[in-house]
Design a protein around this motif. Structure first.
Motif, PDB file in Angstrom:
ATOM      1  N   MET A   1       0.849  -1.167   0.000  1.00  3.67           N
ATOM      2  CA  MET A   1       0.000   0.000   0.000  1.00  3.67           C
ATOM      3  C   MET A   1       0.901   1.239   0.000  1.00  3.67           C
ATOM      4  O   MET A   1       1.906   1.286   0.693  1.00  3.67           O
ATOM      5  N   GLU A   2       0.488   2.213  -0.749  1.00  2.00           N
ATOM      6  CA  GLU A   2       1.232   3.458  -0.857  1.00  2.00           C
ATOM      7  C   GLU A   2       1.328   4.153   0.510  1.00  2.00           C
ATOM      8  O   GLU A   2       0.377   4.195   1.281  1.00  2.00           O
ATOM      9  N   GLN A   8      -2.955   8.401   5.514  1.00  2.00           N
ATOM     10  CA  GLN A   8      -4.335   8.902   5.567  1.00  2.00           C
ATOM     11  C   GLN A   8      -5.212   7.959   6.386  1.00  2.00           C
ATOM     12  O   GLN A   8      -6.028   8.403   7.190  1.00  2.00           O
ATOM     13  N   LEU A   9      -5.044   6.673   6.149  1.00  2.00           N
ATOM     14  CA  LEU A   9      -5.821   5.674   6.871  1.00  2.00           C
ATOM     15  C   LEU A   9      -5.521   5.759   8.368  1.00  2.00           C
ATOM     16  O   LEU A   9      -6.439   5.793   9.189  1.00  2.00           O
TER      17      LEU A   9
END
Length: 140
Positions: A1-2, A8-9
């Motif tokens: 995942m970037e 953000q998550l």
């Protein structure tokens, strides 16, 4: 995942005080277990990055089946705040006959308990939480 998306998550989870209650294994077990039910129940989902669930509302007895055939484990485990499952299906019989209501509530409840998926049952719906804060689960 970037890294940007991961940040953000993490920010969303921390700012809202949400804890993770599902992982990839649990999502896989749930999706596989749906095949054991009489029909794949319809569902409404709420993503962490969205303000509104999709679809915006769902009846208890739907005229369509849920799309459980996708590979949810990566998507749901990371992005889903919750899913609301409608365990009833309205089967069309004929023009002059009321539809038959099929209900898989008991089978769904047994599945969720067996594979230890955290859920809340309310007003006939089953809400399964990927992330939540302060929720009292029915099978805890």
């Amino acid at each position: 995942m970037e890294a940007k998306i991961r940040a953000q998550l993490r920010e969303i989870l921390e700012s809202r005080g949400l804890a993770s209650h599902m992982n990839d294994t649990k999502w896989r077990e749930l999706c596989a277990g749906i095949d054991e039910l009489p029909f794949p129940p319809a569902l409404q989902r709420k993503n962490l990055f969205e303000d509104e669930p999709y679809p915006t509302s769902i009846p208890l007895a739907t005229t369509y089946w849920g799309d459980w055939g996708k590979t949810y484990e990566g998507e749901l485990g990371i992005w889903i705040e919750w899913i609301k499952v409608a365990p009833q299906y309205k089967r069309h019989i004929g023009m002059l006959v009321s539809p038959a209501i099929e209900d898989c509530s008991n089978e769904l409840r047994e599945l969720l308990i067996r594979i230890r998926v955290p859920y809340v049952e309310e007003d006939g719906f089953f809400t399964i939480y990927g992330h939540a804060a302060g929720v009292q689960f029915d099978n805890a």
